[in-house]
Enzyme design. Structure first.
Site, PDB file in Angstrom:
ATOM      1  CG  HIS A 516      31.251  -4.109   9.291  1.00 34.82           C
ATOM      2  ND1 HIS A 516      32.541  -3.929   8.858  1.00 34.82           N
ATOM      3  CD2 HIS A 516      31.340  -4.942  10.366  1.00 34.82           C
ATOM      4  CE1 HIS A 516      33.365  -4.625   9.624  1.00 34.82           C
ATOM      5  NE2 HIS A 516      32.664  -5.238  10.555  1.00 34.82           N
ATOM      6  CD  GLU A 517      28.730  -5.820  12.926  1.00 32.50           C
ATOM      7  OE1 GLU A 517      28.831  -7.070  12.983  1.00 32.50           O
ATOM      8  OE2 GLU A 517      29.661  -5.060  13.240  1.00 32.50           O
ATOM      9  CG  HIS A 520      30.837  -9.858  10.517  1.00 34.61           C
ATOM     10  ND1 HIS A 520      32.036 -10.473  10.247  1.00 34.61           N
ATOM     11  CD2 HIS A 520      31.151  -8.660  11.094  1.00 34.61           C
ATOM     12  CE1 HIS A 520      33.038  -9.688  10.626  1.00 34.61           C
ATOM     13  NE2 HIS A 520      32.528  -8.581  11.134  1.00 34.61           N
ATOM     14  CG  HIS A 523      31.869 -15.286   6.768  1.00 34.37           C
ATOM     15  ND1 HIS A 523      33.008 -14.840   7.404  1.00 34.37           N
ATOM     16  CD2 HIS A 523      32.257 -16.369   6.063  1.00 34.37           C
ATOM     17  CE1 HIS A 523      34.019 -15.616   7.089  1.00 34.37           C
ATOM     18  NE2 HIS A 523      33.599 -16.559   6.285  1.00 34.37           N
TER      19      HIS A 523
END
Length: 728
Positions: A516-517, A520, A523
């Site tokens: 998940h991180e 990010h 991104h």
């Protein structure tokens, strides 16, 4: 601590001609010079706490001069001399802030926390003065008024619209008295948010349930987290039921806290949750759970209840000043959701089936507990314990058996290699580069062909100097305006640190958190836009979780698990049968998980939907809202109000905790695009994903960006199916 001259070679901190990033400071202050470190990485070893405040003061002054020059420009306002000039301003302030705010979250100390409190009113006044400056806004307004005649391209138009809207939402059109009041509210909210977060960190870091592994041992509480008394143990009964990996993590945690030879239950999720899962000592589970649940409400200087009450009241007043009915209306007006009604509709869509599923789950847990001779009602400190037993019975899936297949280093490599297959990235370890803590690891990120993309820092282990949770942040964001600047991105997690020489082992939830991180992080790393204020994760709050939640899906694919989930002792790949059990168990306990999360989001929305809160008791309000919802007694909110840092430690997710669910509607639908293609790494779909989602920043409206990727907007169907809540 080393001085600048001791920590860095002379050429790394040598002075140059004045730069937008340098400041007029004493020569030994690293922020006075251009960093000639590899890739412009902050010279962490040279930066002392006493450098920070002078650097901030100088950077704030420099930014005021930059703004004054824009206002004083005798030329008519234009996109170049006003909007792009604002983009040029503040580079020194961004550099100082990028270092300080990351350190204050990931490796803080008393000195940094004091600086944070002292800086809060200064920075709040600074930004209020800029965003409410009538002469500056007059220039922005003039450019905006002639926008259709300026021949701007799409990204320039987006920047202009976002800049203009930012000024409006910051009070630029208010009268003098209203501006003064709004500035005072902002300053007070800033200080309260910092205090809230520091209080939670203190409660977390000062608490440990110490277990002595000896016949005369006892378990007690170390620190001042607000609970008193010791619990006597017979022999090693305090460790009863605990698997070896957890005992080892607790031993390391105890040693780190000055209790060698003992074991500590800390409030890090990587320890407290497995302890609640495996411990057969119901009294100790209760004691640890209550400490976890009561962070921020133990009385004394770290109690957050009065802070919450004041923040809710001030936020409502701020919204009214800006012309909105409630703070929720204000926040959501600049989001994909747009209105509180749309948010509530989505949350209540999942609430009813989730509550029904949770009731079924609770009945199953109670039946198992009774079969084992426990006739008391299932309480929140029992749920994880009995849920794990039901999971083992139903799916023959034992976390203690699974965990050796989830080695931290292998899961990191899996995340990197998925990025390689999807986006053509490579990650080269840079052990010669120094991070801000010995645990920090650094990689250079490149595209195929060797083009430098950015630096990635990984900080994975829990420690007392780090706030809880997991997050991504940027020491430097990407921009291509007036020269290419590549990002420096960090992931911070709180996994249990293993004993020396042993591999760190993760749970399934830990591994998904890492992915998940890292979503990010991608991104931020893949951002490829002109203007820094539109770069990377600078998107609406209910869109920012799409790249991260979508990336989680790849961890659970057969292709990834078979290659990277290798047993820590035997080196054997995870068996097919175990992968099948994991997949079958994905919707297990989803009633609990959805109720735990959704109740938090609904309470957040309720607080910020108050038109005129007056004097409220936050815990009474929380209890009343949960009663209205029919919250099951066996489950508590994932984040109870006094430690709900997403919402009250700053403004990030206030009236916005729903964002994870909103983004989950998209991520479930988005991954289906790959499944429909029959290839989880389908190149054409990956190329569109990179172009319209991961690389695009805030250069277009979020709904438009998703539609360009998927061809349409999603419906909640895929979300309900993913969570096992769809009506069949």
């Amino acid at each position: 601590m080393m001085t600048a001259s001791e920590a860095m070679p002379a050429e790394a901190l040598s002075p140059e001609a004045p730069s937008p990033e340098t400041l007029a400071l004493l020569a030994d202050n690293p922020f006075a010079v251009i960093w000639k470190t590899p890739f412009g990485l902050p010279p962490f070893a040279a930066i002392r706490p006493d450098h920070i405040f002078p650097a901030f003061e100088a950077a704030l002054g420099k930014n005021r001069s930059e703004i004054a020059a824009i206002v004083a420009d005798p030329a008519a306002p234009s996109f170049a001399n006003t909007i792009e000039a604002l983009e040029r301003a503040g580079k020194a302030l961004s550099r100082v802030g990028g270092v300080f705010y990351n350190l204050s979250g990931a490796d803080t100390n008393d000195a940094l926390q004091a600086i944070d409190r002292d800086l809060s009113p200064l920075t709040s006044r600074h930004w209020s003065a800029i965003m409410m400056d009538p002469d500056l806004f007059a220039r922005v307004d003039a450019v905006h008024a002639q926008r259709d005649a300026l021949g701007l391209d799409a990204e320039q138009m987006r920047l202009l619209e976002r800049t203009y809207r930012g000024f409006i939402r910051s009070g630029a059109k208010l009268g003098p008295e209203e501006k003064k009041r709004l500035a005072a509210i902002n300053e007070r909210l800033s200080g309260l948010g910092i205090q809230f977060g520091q209080n939670v960190l203190k409660d977390e870091s000062s608490y440990a349930l110490i277990v002595e592994d000896k016949a005369e041992g006892d378990a007690g509480l170390a620190g001042d987290a607000g609970l008193a008394g010791d619990v006597g143990l017979a022999g090693d009964a305090g460790l009863a039921g605990l698997p070896a990996f957890l005992i080892a993590a607790m031993a390391r945690a105890a040693t780190d806290r000055g209790h060698p030879g003992k074991h500590a239950v800390t409030l890090s999720r990587s320890i407290i949750e497995p302890f609640l899962t495996f411990s057969t000592r119901r009294d100790l589970r209760e004691e640890a759970f209550i400490a976890w649940s009561k962070r921020g409400e133990n009385g004394g200087e770290t109690d957050n209840r009065a802070i919450v009450a004041e923040m809710v009241k001030l936020r409502a007043e701020k919204a009214r000043l800006l012309g909105f009915a409630t703070f929720a209306h204000f926040k959501l007006d600049d989001s994909m959701a747009k209105t509180p009604e749309n948010v509530r509709d989505l949350l209540e869509l999942v609430w009813k089936p989730a509550k029904a599923r949770a009731a079924q789950e609770a009945a199953n847990l109670a039946a198992l507990a009774q079969a084992e001779g426990e006739n008391s009602a299932i309480r929140p400190w029992d749920w994880r314990h009995y849920a794990e037993k039901v999971r083992q019975q139903t799916f023959a899936l034992d976390e203690a058996v699974l965990k050796p297949y989830l080695q931290l280093d292998r899961i990191i490599q899996a995340a990197f290699d998925v990025a390689g297959k999807l986006f053509g990235l490579t990650f080269e370890a840079k052990p010669e580069l120094e991070g801000y803590h010995p645990d920090v690891r650094i990689w250079e990120v490149k595209e195929k062909g060797g083009r430098h993309i950015g630096l990635f820092l990984g900080d994975y282990f829990a420690r007392a100097s780090k706030r809880s949770g997991a997050w991504m942040s940027a020491y430097r964001s990407q921009r291509n305006f007036e020269g290419e600047v590549r990002p420096i991105i960090v992931n911070v997690c709180n996994f249990a640190k293993p004993a020396e020489g042993k591999p760190a082992l993760l749970s399934i939830d830990d591994a998904r958190t890492l992915f998940h991180e890292f979503g990010h992080a991608l991104h931020g790393l893949l951002s490829d836009v002109r203007y820094g204020s539109l770069a990377g994760t600078s998107v609406s709050r209910d869109f920012v979780e799409l790249p991260s939640q979508l990336y989680e899906h790849w961890f659970l694919t057969r292709e990834v698990m078979q290659e990277y989930c290798l047993h820590a002792e035997t080196g054997e790949a995870i068996p097919e049968a175990l992968i099948d059990k994991i997949k079958r168990a994905q919707t297990f306990n989803q009633g609990f998980a959805t109720v735990e999360y959704t109740s938090s989001a609904l309470v957040d929305l309720a607080f910020h939907s108050l038109e005129n809160p007056g004097e409220i008791d936050p815990l009474a309000f929380e209890a009343a809202e949960l009663a209205r919802l029919g919250m099951p007694a066996e489950i508590t909110m994932r984040h109870r109000t006094p430690h709900f840092t997403h919402v009250f430690s700053g403004d990030g997710y206030s009236a916005g905790y729903y964002s994870y669910l909103w983004s989950e509607v998209m991520d479930a639908d988005a991954f289906n695009a790959f499944l429909e293609a029959g290839d989880v790494f389908a190149p054409e779909i990956a190329a569109k994903l990179k172009r319209f989602i991961y690389s695009a920043g805030d250069t277009r409206d979020a709904a438009e960006a998703y539609t360009l990727f998927r061809g349409r907007l999603p419906t909640p169907d895929a979300l309900l199916e993913k969570r096992g809540l769809a009506v069949v």
